[in-house]
Each structure stands twice: as C-alpha cells, then as structure tokens.
Design a protein around this motif. Sequence first.
Motif, PDB file in Angstrom:
ATOM      1  N   ASP A  78       0.818  -1.204   0.000  1.00  0.00           N
ATOM      2  CA  ASP A  78       0.000   0.000   0.000  1.00  0.00           C
ATOM      3  C   ASP A  78       0.857   1.263   0.000  1.00  0.00           C
ATOM      4  O   ASP A  78       0.390   2.337  -0.311  1.00  0.00           O
ATOM      5  CB  ASP A  78      -0.911   0.024   1.238  1.00  0.00           C
ATOM      6  N   ALA A  79       2.100   1.123   0.386  1.00  0.00           N
ATOM      7  CA  ALA A  79       2.976   2.286   0.491  1.00  0.00           C
ATOM      8  C   ALA A  79       4.369   1.918  -0.018  1.00  0.00           C
ATOM      9  O   ALA A  79       4.548   0.911  -0.694  1.00  0.00           O
ATOM     10  CB  ALA A  79       3.039   2.759   1.951  1.00  0.00           C
ATOM     11  N   LYS A  80       5.345   2.710   0.331  1.00  0.00           N
ATOM     12  CA  LYS A  80       6.718   2.451  -0.094  1.00  0.00           C
ATOM     13  C   LYS A  80       7.255   1.213   0.623  1.00  0.00           C
ATOM     14  O   LYS A  80       6.654   0.714   1.562  1.00  0.00           O
ATOM     15  CB  LYS A  80       7.596   3.670   0.203  1.00  0.00           C
ATOM     16  N   ASP A  81       8.406   0.756   0.177  1.00  0.00           N
ATOM     17  CA  ASP A  81       9.012  -0.451   0.727  1.00  0.00           C
ATOM     18  C   ASP A  81      10.335  -0.092   1.393  1.00  0.00           C
ATOM     19  O   ASP A  81      11.399  -0.322   0.827  1.00  0.00           O
ATOM     20  CB  ASP A  81       9.224  -1.457  -0.403  1.00  0.00           C
ATOM     21  N   PRO A  82      10.297   0.498   2.604  1.00  0.00           N
ATOM     22  CA  PRO A  82      11.549   0.939   3.247  1.00  0.00           C
ATOM     23  C   PRO A  82      12.495  -0.209   3.538  1.00  0.00           C
ATOM     24  O   PRO A  82      13.715  -0.055   3.439  1.00  0.00           O
ATOM     25  CB  PRO A  82      11.071   1.626   4.534  1.00  0.00           C
ATOM     26  N   TYR A  83      11.948  -1.388   3.917  1.00  0.00           N
ATOM     27  CA  TYR A  83      12.830  -2.540   4.183  1.00  0.00           C
ATOM     28  C   TYR A  83      13.573  -2.925   2.911  1.00  0.00           C
ATOM     29  O   TYR A  83      14.799  -3.111   2.912  1.00  0.00           O
ATOM     30  CB  TYR A  83      12.018  -3.725   4.688  1.00  0.00           C
ATOM     31  N   GLY A  84      12.847  -3.039   1.818  1.00  0.00           N
ATOM     32  CA  GLY A  84      13.479  -3.385   0.552  1.00  0.00           C
ATOM     33  C   GLY A  84      14.475  -2.328   0.105  1.00  0.00           C
ATOM     34  O   GLY A  84      15.542  -2.640  -0.423  1.00  0.00           O
ATOM     35  N   ASP A  85      14.131  -1.053   0.323  1.00  0.00           N
ATOM     36  CA  ASP A  85      15.035   0.034  -0.040  1.00  0.00           C
ATOM     37  C   ASP A  85      16.333  -0.059   0.756  1.00  0.00           C
ATOM     38  O   ASP A  85      17.426   0.146   0.215  1.00  0.00           O
ATOM     39  CB  ASP A  85      14.371   1.392   0.215  1.00  0.00           C
ATOM     40  N   MET A  86      16.209  -0.359   2.057  1.00  0.00           N
ATOM     41  CA  MET A  86      17.410  -0.485   2.891  1.00  0.00           C
ATOM     42  C   MET A  86      18.276  -1.641   2.412  1.00  0.00           C
ATOM     43  O   MET A  86      19.507  -1.525   2.330  1.00  0.00           O
ATOM     44  CB  MET A  86      17.020  -0.689   4.361  1.00  0.00           C
ATOM     45  N   LEU A  87      17.636  -2.767   2.112  1.00  0.00           N
ATOM     46  CA  LEU A  87      18.377  -3.948   1.682  1.00  0.00           C
ATOM     47  C   LEU A  87      19.092  -3.702   0.361  1.00  0.00           C
ATOM     48  O   LEU A  87      20.280  -4.017   0.210  1.00  0.00           O
ATOM     49  CB  LEU A  87      17.427  -5.139   1.551  1.00  0.00           C
ATOM     50  N   ARG A  88      18.398  -3.111  -0.600  1.00  0.00           N
ATOM     51  CA  ARG A  88      19.002  -2.856  -1.901  1.00  0.00           C
ATOM     52  C   ARG A  88      20.151  -1.862  -1.787  1.00  0.00           C
ATOM     53  O   ARG A  88      21.206  -2.026  -2.411  1.00  0.00           O
ATOM     54  CB  ARG A  88      17.938  -2.368  -2.881  1.00  0.00           C
ATOM     55  N   ALA A  89      19.945  -0.816  -0.974  1.00  0.00           N
ATOM     56  CA  ALA A  89      20.994   0.196  -0.798  1.00  0.00           C
ATOM     57  C   ALA A  89      22.203  -0.400  -0.092  1.00  0.00           C
ATOM     58  O   ALA A  89      23.348  -0.147  -0.477  1.00  0.00           O
ATOM     59  CB  ALA A  89      20.450   1.391  -0.015  1.00  0.00           C
ATOM     60  N   TRP A  90      21.958  -1.217   0.956  1.00  0.00           N
ATOM     61  CA  TRP A  90      23.071  -1.806   1.685  1.00  0.00           C
ATOM     62  C   TRP A  90      23.889  -2.726   0.788  1.00  0.00           C
ATOM     63  O   TRP A  90      25.118  -2.689   0.782  1.00  0.00           O
ATOM     64  CB  TRP A  90      22.577  -2.594   2.904  1.00  0.00           C
ATOM     65  N   THR A  91      23.226  -3.534   0.016  1.00  0.00           N
ATOM     66  CA  THR A  91      23.929  -4.477  -0.848  1.00  0.00           C
ATOM     67  C   THR A  91      24.758  -3.748  -1.887  1.00  0.00           C
ATOM     68  O   THR A  91      25.896  -4.128  -2.177  1.00  0.00           O
ATOM     69  CB  THR A  91      22.928  -5.424  -1.541  1.00  0.00           C
ATOM     70  N   ALA A  92      24.206  -2.685  -2.447  1.00  0.00           N
ATOM     71  CA  ALA A  92      24.923  -1.926  -3.462  1.00  0.00           C
ATOM     72  C   ALA A  92      26.130  -1.197  -2.888  1.00  0.00           C
ATOM     73  O   ALA A  92      27.187  -1.119  -3.508  1.00  0.00           O
ATOM     74  CB  ALA A  92      23.970  -0.929  -4.128  1.00  0.00           C
ATOM     75  N   GLN A  93      25.987  -0.673  -1.658  1.00  0.00           N
ATOM     76  CA  GLN A  93      27.042   0.150  -1.076  1.00  0.00           C
ATOM     77  C   GLN A  93      28.046  -0.625  -0.227  1.00  0.00           C
ATOM     78  O   GLN A  93      29.229  -0.286  -0.186  1.00  0.00           O
ATOM     79  CB  GLN A  93      26.411   1.248  -0.208  1.00  0.00           C
ATOM     80  N   ASN A  94      27.569  -1.669   0.465  1.00  0.00           N
ATOM     81  CA  ASN A  94      28.419  -2.330   1.456  1.00  0.00           C
ATOM     82  C   ASN A  94      28.589  -3.825   1.242  1.00  0.00           C
ATOM     83  O   ASN A  94      29.258  -4.493   2.020  1.00  0.00           O
ATOM     84  CB  ASN A  94      27.832  -2.124   2.862  1.00  0.00           C
ATOM     85  N   GLY A  95      27.971  -4.362   0.193  1.00  0.00           N
ATOM     86  CA  GLY A  95      28.006  -5.803  -0.012  1.00  0.00           C
ATOM     87  C   GLY A  95      29.385  -6.394  -0.182  1.00  0.00           C
ATOM     88  O   GLY A  95      29.578  -7.599  -0.016  1.00  0.00           O
TER      89      GLY A  95
END
Length: 202
Positions: A78-95
């Motif tokens: 129903d709204a944005k996906d903050p959990y998914g956003d955090m996961l995608r950002a973390w993997t891209a930046q710190n993976g």
Amino acid sequence: MPHVNQHASAGRATGGQLFELYDTARKRTYEASISENYGAPGTGTVTYDPALLEPANAALLAFVVSRVEKNPAFPKPDAKDPYGDMLRAWTAQNGAINAPGARFVAAKPVPAPAASCADDPRSRTAKLTSGGLTYIAVFKSGVFVLDPKKKTCALVYFPPDAYQWVDQLKVTGAWIAMRNRDTQTFVYYNPKTRQLSTVQPR
C-alpha cells in the motif's frame, strides 16, 4: 538465457512463494521469495539473493522483478518499501564486505522510519543496546540499528546467505561484534566511523 522455477507454500497464518533463477550462461542459481500474512493486504515482503542485487546482475534482477513483484498472486504494498530500499541500498554500497578476502568497508547505512524495523520477539535472534542505540538481529535477515531520539532505523549488516543470520551481538571496544550463526565468525561495525570489518579491530 534465464530460467525460473516457482514453488509455493502456505500455513494457517502466512504463506509464500520461492523463485529460483538459473543463469545458463554463468551456470549459477539465484533465489527470490515473496511472503504474506493472510488477512493483511499490503504487508507482503520480497527478499532477493544478495548476489542478485549486484550491479552486474541488473538485467537478471529486472527479469526476476517482472516475475516476482509483478506476480498477480502477490498482494501489492500500500505504500513504499523501506525494508526493501534499505536492503538494496546496503547491498549496493556495502556488499563487498561479504566478498572473500574483504577486510574493511566504509558503511553507509540508509535511515528509514523506526516502524520499518519493528522489534518483533518472534523474529529477533539477538539484541543489544549501546551508546543510546539499539541493535537488533533478525531471523533470515540482517542487523538493524534503532535510534530512539531520531526515531529512525538503518540496516548495518546483511549476511551473504539467508541462513547465516547473526545470533550474537556484543560490544568489543568501540565496535559492535556480530556473530554469523553458521560460520561462527564475527563481522564488526563501528557506529562512530561507520566502518564494517571482517577482522577484529585493535
């Protein structure tokens, strides 16, 4: 040429689907899954194999998204996906911290509303409060830090495999030590310098 296998499972309260993507060119398998709570539309979550989120796999990720997040059987959020956003950002930046031979990574946690990291005792595998911050390790997920003053949370570590979640958190000097329940090894996070390390800092 990618090929997708789809599996479904259901319980009395929750259900989900597992998607396996086989890349015939690289002879490599990736996984993605969706889960939902029955009777609560919009609460479904999507989880991807961290390797699938690597920039080099952008085309494969787009293909899986078209099969997973656009699946008509999956309730749309129903709204944005903050959990998914955090996961995608973390993997891209710190993976890179999960790559063989890695030692240090300059972590860049992406803050989200505190409600995005609710402390659920049913899924919590470890918890630690230090320096006014609360660290929570989650079953088949990562380690989140909650800041009660700013009312935010952020993902500070995500394991290389869903079955390697953190089962122990402890303070080691200026660092937070996070133990991998599968390998029994530690990854360290410094909340002041925002560094991740696979070797114990001195």
